[in-house]
Write a protein that holds these residues in place. Sequence first.
Motif, short mmCIF file in Angstrom:
data_model
loop_
_atom_site.label_atom_id
_atom_site.label_comp_id
_atom_site.label_asym_id
_atom_site.label_seq_id
_atom_site.Cartn_x
_atom_site.Cartn_y
_atom_site.Cartn_z
N UNK A 93 0.86 -1.18 0.00
CA UNK A 93 0.00 0.00 0.00
C UNK A 93 0.89 1.23 0.00
N UNK A 94 0.52 2.23 -0.81
CA UNK A 94 1.27 3.48 -0.89
C UNK A 94 0.28 4.63 -0.76
N UNK A 139 5.91 5.05 -6.47
CA UNK A 139 4.89 4.17 -7.03
C UNK A 139 5.23 3.67 -8.41
N UNK A 140 5.87 4.51 -9.22
CA UNK A 140 6.26 4.09 -10.56
C UNK A 140 7.24 2.93 -10.49
N UNK A 141 8.23 3.03 -9.60
CA UNK A 141 9.23 1.96 -9.46
C UNK A 141 8.63 0.70 -8.86
N UNK A 142 7.78 0.87 -7.84
CA UNK A 142 7.23 -0.29 -7.13
C UNK A 142 5.93 -0.80 -7.77
N UNK A 143 5.45 -0.11 -8.80
CA UNK A 143 4.20 -0.47 -9.47
C UNK A 143 3.03 -0.51 -8.49
N UNK A 144 2.95 0.57 -7.71
CA UNK A 144 1.86 0.74 -6.76
C UNK A 144 1.10 2.02 -7.09
N UNK A 145 -0.22 1.97 -7.00
CA UNK A 145 -1.02 3.18 -7.12
C UNK A 145 -0.87 4.00 -5.84
N UNK A 146 -1.01 5.31 -5.96
CA UNK A 146 -0.87 6.20 -4.81
C UNK A 146 -2.24 6.67 -4.36
N UNK A 147 -2.52 6.48 -3.07
CA UNK A 147 -3.70 7.07 -2.45
C UNK A 147 -3.29 8.32 -1.68
N UNK A 148 -4.25 9.15 -1.34
CA UNK A 148 -3.93 10.41 -0.66
C UNK A 148 -4.77 10.56 0.60
N UNK A 149 -4.14 11.15 1.62
CA UNK A 149 -4.82 11.35 2.90
C UNK A 149 -4.41 12.71 3.46
N UNK A 157 -2.71 6.80 11.34
CA UNK A 157 -1.89 5.59 11.51
C UNK A 157 -2.77 4.38 11.85
N UNK A 158 -3.79 4.59 12.67
CA UNK A 158 -4.71 3.49 13.00
C UNK A 158 -5.35 2.93 11.74
N UNK A 159 -5.77 3.81 10.84
CA UNK A 159 -6.40 3.34 9.60
C UNK A 159 -5.39 2.72 8.65
N UNK A 160 -4.21 3.29 8.56
CA UNK A 160 -3.19 2.72 7.67
C UNK A 160 -2.80 1.32 8.13
N UNK A 161 -2.78 1.10 9.44
CA UNK A 161 -2.41 -0.21 9.96
C UNK A 161 -3.42 -1.28 9.61
N UNK A 162 -4.64 -0.87 9.22
CA UNK A 162 -5.67 -1.83 8.82
C UNK A 162 -5.60 -2.14 7.33
N UNK A 163 -4.77 -1.40 6.58
CA UNK A 163 -4.61 -1.63 5.13
C UNK A 163 -3.64 -2.78 4.91
N UNK A 164 -3.60 -3.33 3.68
CA UNK A 164 -2.59 -4.37 3.40
C UNK A 164 -1.19 -3.83 3.68
N UNK A 165 -0.46 -4.52 4.51
CA UNK A 165 0.86 -4.06 4.93
C UNK A 165 1.96 -4.90 4.30
N UNK A 166 3.18 -4.38 4.24
CA UNK A 166 3.64 -3.09 4.72
C UNK A 166 3.03 -1.92 3.95
#
Length: 199
Positions: free
Chosen positions: A59-60, A76-86, A142-151
């Motif tokens: 998750x990014x 994200x380009x290097x890791x092939x991850x989409x970027x979310x914003x908060x 941080x509480x919400x990020x910890x519930x996302x797919x980690x790392x």
Amino acid sequence: MVEADTAIGPARLILVRHGQTEWNREGRYQGRVDTDLSATGWEQAMALGERLADSGARTLVSSPLRRARDTAVCIGHTLRLDVGFDERLCELAYGDWEGLTQAEVKARWPDALRRWKRDPDLHPPEGGEPLPAAADRVRRCLDELAAAPTPVLAVTHAGVIRLAMLLAERTSLADFRRISVDNAGLCALDWPPAVTSVI
């Protein structure tokens, strides 16, 4: 790194400070001003993707401020991850001090700067964000990020990383200014923080 010991197991969060801006180089308070990466900052942002290639990140997420957003897009380009914003990952607001160097702030508001240096948790800059309020939004994020797919990789700002470290270590917010975070610096946290049990 801060170790945590909880019943459900901690989540690994990797906090990333954005690349350098010209205001970083000049020592100016940026806060919520939407500054761009410098040439050095773009180099740092592109290098971060390689540094984080083995992180296993799934998750990014990023602060929406341009300096963080552009850093996250490079990663994200290097890791092939989409970027979310908060929005909660935005830098602290420094009010009237934004755009000024510390010397300029000292010339205009010497007493306010002295109080901020001595007790940052009690004396925010005029028009700025109080540290307890900022810490509350960072904790909820941080509480919400910890519930996302980690790392999870979270691209953010020095102030947010300082607060996250203090929260993870259960340390007083008064220690805020004692923590240094370089541009493109990394901080790995296990979240939520450990809970001490008394038997």
